[in-house]
Structure formats: structure tokens, C-alpha cells
Design an enzyme around this catalytic site. Structure first.
Site, short mmCIF file in Angstrom:
data_model
loop_
_atom_site.label_atom_id
_atom_site.label_comp_id
_atom_site.label_asym_id
_atom_site.label_seq_id
_atom_site.Cartn_x
_atom_site.Cartn_y
_atom_site.Cartn_z
N ASP A 86 44.56 41.47 46.96
CA ASP A 86 45.81 42.22 47.05
C ASP A 86 46.75 41.93 45.87
O ASP A 86 46.79 40.81 45.38
CB ASP A 86 46.50 41.86 48.38
CG ASP A 86 47.64 42.81 48.70
OD1 ASP A 86 47.67 43.92 48.13
OD2 ASP A 86 48.50 42.43 49.52
N GLY A 87 47.47 42.95 45.46
CA GLY A 87 48.52 42.74 44.46
C GLY A 87 48.28 43.45 43.14
O GLY A 87 49.07 43.30 42.20
N TRP A 141 51.13 44.12 40.21
CA TRP A 141 50.88 43.54 38.88
C TRP A 141 51.02 44.63 37.81
O TRP A 141 51.64 44.42 36.77
CB TRP A 141 49.47 42.94 38.84
CG TRP A 141 49.20 42.14 37.60
CD1 TRP A 141 49.30 40.78 37.45
CD2 TRP A 141 48.77 42.66 36.31
NE1 TRP A 141 48.97 40.42 36.16
CE2 TRP A 141 48.65 41.56 35.45
CE3 TRP A 141 48.49 43.93 35.83
CZ2 TRP A 141 48.24 41.68 34.12
CZ3 TRP A 141 48.10 44.07 34.49
CH2 TRP A 141 47.97 42.95 33.66
N ARG A 175 50.43 51.39 38.42
CA ARG A 175 49.63 50.68 39.43
C ARG A 175 48.17 50.61 38.99
O ARG A 175 47.50 49.61 39.16
CB ARG A 175 49.74 51.41 40.78
CG ARG A 175 51.12 51.33 41.42
CD ARG A 175 51.13 52.06 42.77
NE ARG A 175 50.03 51.64 43.61
CZ ARG A 175 50.04 50.53 44.36
NH1 ARG A 175 51.10 49.77 44.38
NH2 ARG A 175 48.98 50.22 45.09
N HIS A 204 44.80 47.79 38.79
CA HIS A 204 43.43 47.86 39.34
C HIS A 204 42.42 47.51 38.25
O HIS A 204 41.45 46.79 38.49
CB HIS A 204 43.15 49.26 39.89
CG HIS A 204 43.96 49.59 41.12
ND1 HIS A 204 44.06 48.73 42.19
CD2 HIS A 204 44.73 50.66 41.43
CE1 HIS A 204 44.84 49.27 43.11
NE2 HIS A 204 45.26 50.44 42.68
N GLU A 261 42.35 52.86 55.53
CA GLU A 261 43.77 53.25 55.42
C GLU A 261 44.16 53.61 53.98
O GLU A 261 45.17 54.27 53.75
CB GLU A 261 44.68 52.12 55.92
CG GLU A 261 44.65 51.89 57.43
CD GLU A 261 43.39 51.18 57.92
OE1 GLU A 261 42.79 50.43 57.14
OE2 GLU A 261 42.99 51.42 59.08
N LEU A 266 23.07 35.52 45.20
CA LEU A 266 24.38 35.82 45.80
C LEU A 266 24.36 37.24 46.33
O LEU A 266 23.90 38.15 45.64
CB LEU A 266 25.49 35.70 44.73
CG LEU A 266 26.88 36.21 45.13
CD1 LEU A 266 27.53 35.28 46.16
CD2 LEU A 266 27.81 36.33 43.92
N ARG A 304 43.42 35.62 50.83
CA ARG A 304 44.18 36.84 50.54
C ARG A 304 45.20 36.51 49.46
O ARG A 304 46.04 35.62 49.64
CB ARG A 304 44.91 37.36 51.78
CG ARG A 304 45.67 38.64 51.43
CD ARG A 304 46.35 39.31 52.57
NE ARG A 304 46.87 40.60 52.11
CZ ARG A 304 46.86 41.72 52.80
NH1 ARG A 304 46.40 41.73 54.02
NH2 ARG A 304 47.34 42.84 52.28
#
Ligand code: FPP
Length: 224
Positions: free
Chosen positions: A12-13, A17, A25, A29, A59, A122, A172
Site C-alpha cells: 500500500d502507498g 508516493w 499516482r 505504481h 474493490e 519460490l 502492510r
């Protein structure tokens, strides 16, 4: 010392940033993707077997179309560029969430999963169009249709995370203290770490510090 098998992360954020540094925005990303690469690297160094990353929730469709398109373009380029590296590094990709995207994205996701299916070092569970409540409803419906018993084993069996151990810890970033419909069933006994830093600022050192802290926690699972 606790062994770490599975780390789940709510990244998140990014938006904040981007606004703070570059005024958009979407630039957040793009920067956030660099953190994803750092975290994959450190997860491998720490011999973590499963890394679940919340990239797009059910959402998140409420966001402006321009941002959604940007995110999926980013995802597309990421997968096109990274799958051969994933194979070299023995990384398996699994999508958790309902694959209801454009044909192009669905095909890319299916191919990426197929190409990395046998890898063992992984497993990255990339949560896309993921919502925990709808995942649980899906599981209950399956149990009902198959006339099976409602119990923990059967509920887990029909989740996207079937055969994956529950996360040992959830991180988070972004200084927000909620679960946002992420792995609600699977996180029942996970240790939760809320991190003030925004996702693009979160780095190898921050991640390693949390892993170190986690290893020292006494986990009781209701016992004393
Ligand atoms: C949450 O930050 C982040 C997302 C909804 C997208 C996460 C995407 C990435 C980390 C990059 C793409 C990843 C892949 C694997 C292609 P936010 O936008 O809600 O931030 P805010 O709280 O500051 O608004």
C-alpha cells in the site's frame, strides 16, 4: 526461531508516493514495481517458499479507468519481461483471484502460470481481482454443491490458496491498519506487521528487519 514458509504483503502507498514525488499516482505504481523485485530477491535469499502479493482487489475496479489501465499495462510488461527470468530463478507464478480480465490479459496470465508451473524455489501468489469474502462464498458454495461437510479442511480445499500453507506473517506498508479483504481466512493466526513507509520506499533492509523480528516471536496458537 520461527521458520518462515509464507509471507503475505499488502503493498500500500503507491498512489501517495506518486503524488508526493512526481505528482501522479501512476508514477507511484511504476516505482512500486521496483520494490516488488527487491522483495522477491530477499525472499529467495531467506529461503521463503511462498510470497503472496496483493496487486489488485475486487474493490480496486472503483478506481479511475486511466489508473486501472496503467496498472494492467504495468502487469503485462512485467510478465512479458520477467517470465524467462522466473524460469531461470526457479520461481513459480500463481494467480489468486478471479481471472475476469481482457482475453489478452487472461491468456498472458494462463501462459505465465503454465510456463512456470514446475518451478519450486519460490511460489509467488499474485492476487488479482482478489477478494477474500467472495473467495469464501465460492468455497461454501462448492461444499454445498458437493454435499460435503462444512469444516476447516473442506473450506480451505476450495480456496484459491488450496495446498498452500497459511501465511506466517502479513506485512502492510503505507501506515494503514486494516486487512482490506485480503486472505481473511488464511491470516487467522498470522503475525501482522504494519509498516509506516509507503510501498515504493520499502526496501530490502526494512523487509529483512521484519523477518528477523518475526523469527523471534513466540507463537502460541491459543496455547500458553
Ligand atoms: C496500493 O497502493 C497498490 C495497488 C492497488 C497496486 C499494487 C501494484 C504494484 C505494487 C505495482 C504493480 C505490481 C505488479 C506485480 C504488476 P494505493 O494505490 O492504494 O496507494 P494509496 O493508498 O497511496 O492510494
Amino acid at each position: 526461531m520461527n521458520h518462515i514458509k509464507h509471507v503475505a504483503i499488502i503493498m500500500d502507498g503507491n498512489g501517495r508516493w506518486g503524488i508526493k514525488h512526481k505528482k501522479s499516482r501512476n508514477s507511484g505504481h511504476k516505482e512500486g514495481l521496483k520494490t516488488v523485485e527487491k522483495i522477491i530477491k530477499v525472499s529467495i535469499q531467506n529461503k521463503i517458499k511462498y510470497l503472496s502479493l496483493y496487486a489488485f482487489s475486487t474493490e480496486n475496479w472503483k478506481r479511475p479507468k486511466k489508473e486501472i489501465n496503467f496498472l494492467f499495462n504495468l502487469l503485462e510488461n512485467f510478465l512479458l519481461n520477467k517470465i524467462s527470468e522466473f524460469n531461470k530463478k526457479n520461481i513459480k507464478l500463481k494467480i489468486i483471484g478471479k481471472k475476469r480480465f481482457s482475453n489478452k490479459i487472461n491468456t498472458l496470465l494462463n501462459n505465465s502460470e503454465k510456463k512456470t508451473f514446475k518451478n519450486k524455489r519460490l511460489q509467488i501468489n499474485l492476487a488479482l481481482n482478489y477478494g477474500s469474502k467472495s473467495e469464501l462464498i465460492h468455497s461454501f458454495n462448492k461444499i454445498n454443491r458437493n454435499k460435503q461437510k462444512i469444516n476447516e479442511k473442506n473450506i480451505s480445499k476450495y480456496l484459491f490458496t488450496q495446498n498452500i500453507p497459511d501465511p506466517d506473517l502479513l506485512i502492510r506498508t503505507g501506515n494503514t491498519h486494516r486487512l482490506s479483504n485480503f486472505l481473511l481466512w488464511q491470516l487467522a493466526y498470522s503475525e501482522i506487521f504494519f509498516e509506516k513507509k509507503l510501498w515504493p520506499d520499502f526496501n530490502e533492509n526494512d523487509y529483512n528487519k521484519i523477518l528477523k523480528k518475526f523469527k523471534k516471536i513466540k507463537r502460541n496458537y491459543g496455547n500458553i
